[in-house]
Design an enzyme around this catalytic site. Structure first.
Site, PDB file in Angstrom:
ATOM      1  N   ALA A   1     -18.431 -13.741  -5.797  1.00 13.72           N
ATOM      2  CA  ALA A   1     -19.773 -13.190  -5.959  1.00 13.72           C
ATOM      3  C   ALA A   1     -20.739 -13.541  -4.832  1.00 13.72           C
ATOM      4  O   ALA A   1     -21.857 -13.033  -4.802  1.00 13.72           O
ATOM      5  CB  ALA A   1     -20.350 -13.655  -7.290  1.00 13.72           C
TER       6      ALA A   1
ATOM      7  N   HIS B   1     -27.474 -13.898  -5.768  1.00 14.37           N
ATOM      8  CA  HIS B   1     -27.138 -15.253  -5.326  1.00 14.37           C
ATOM      9  C   HIS B   1     -27.680 -15.441  -3.917  1.00 14.37           C
ATOM     10  O   HIS B   1     -27.413 -14.623  -3.036  1.00 14.37           O
ATOM     11  CB  HIS B   1     -25.620 -15.468  -5.309  1.00 14.37           C
ATOM     12  CG  HIS B   1     -24.970 -15.270  -6.632  1.00 14.37           C
ATOM     13  ND1 HIS B   1     -25.083 -16.160  -7.669  1.00 14.37           N
ATOM     14  CD2 HIS B   1     -24.199 -14.256  -7.099  1.00 14.37           C
ATOM     15  CE1 HIS B   1     -24.401 -15.713  -8.708  1.00 14.37           C
ATOM     16  NE2 HIS B   1     -23.861 -14.552  -8.385  1.00 14.37           N
TER      17      HIS B   1
ATOM     18  N   ASN C   1     -20.072 -20.046 -11.485  1.00 14.53           N
ATOM     19  CA  ASN C   1     -18.900 -20.653 -10.860  1.00 14.53           C
ATOM     20  C   ASN C   1     -18.928 -20.535  -9.342  1.00 14.53           C
ATOM     21  O   ASN C   1     -18.160 -21.187  -8.655  1.00 14.53           O
ATOM     22  CB  ASN C   1     -17.603 -20.092 -11.448  1.00 14.53           C
ATOM     23  CG  ASN C   1     -17.611 -18.585 -11.551  1.00 14.53           C
ATOM     24  OD1 ASN C   1     -18.367 -17.909 -10.856  1.00 14.53           O
ATOM     25  ND2 ASN C   1     -16.786 -18.060 -12.427  1.00 14.53           N
TER      26      ASN C   1
END
Length: 161
Positions: free
Chosen positions: A17, A113, A83
């Site tokens: 991600a 993110h 994670n």
């Protein structure tokens, strides 16, 4: 890592991600002073998680910090949602030193993110906005794509990153 080494195996960590794990891993070869991760996800991504103990997801109207700490703590508190902090820690300065901030953000529709790092190499700031999976909004399409690319790299004559 010790078990993989003992058995002559490797651990593959896809970027999944986030972006820039290759840069963080390269930067870790010299002094790396700071690595931080800020994760913001829409309300639907936090249903069924620890976030529900911190904020009322039905009434939250503005971005709200639900966690600040290191990557070891965030990996325990949000194993299904943050994670990326584990991957970032393995690439960089470790679980204890990697700083993590997590927000519920009702103003966005993507999983966001932001990675920043500073060290001898210079500085980097990378922000990604991932389209959440309709069946599991805690993750995004790019995660499966990243895993597929990592597996393809095992037999590819060209590996980038």
């Amino acid at each position: 890592m010790a078990s993989a080494s003992q058995h002559g195996k490797r651990v593959l960590v896809p970027s999944a991600a986030i972006a820039g794990l290759d840069r963080i891993a390269a930067a870790a070869q010299g002094p790396l002073e700071r690595v931080t991760l800020t994760t913001r996800k829409p309300v639907k991504a936090w249903r069924g998680t620890f976030a529900e103990e911190v904020v009322n997801l039905d009434t939250v109207t503005q971005p709200t910090v639900i966690f600040e700490g290191n990557a070891r703590e965030s990996s325990r508190v949000f194993p299904e949602s943050v994670n990326v902090s584990a991957a970032l820690s393995l690439a960089g300065i470790g679980f204890e030193a990697t700083e993590v901030r997590v927000l519920v953000d009702p103003t966005i529709d993507k999983n966001v993110h932001e990675v920043s790092a500073k060290g001898l190499f210079g500085e980097v700031r990378i922000e990604v906005q991932n389209t959440p999976s309709p069946s599991n909004p805690k993750t995004g399409y790019i995660v499966a794509m990243s895993v597929a690319r990592t597996l393809k790299n095992l037999s590819s004559p060209l590996v980038i990153g």
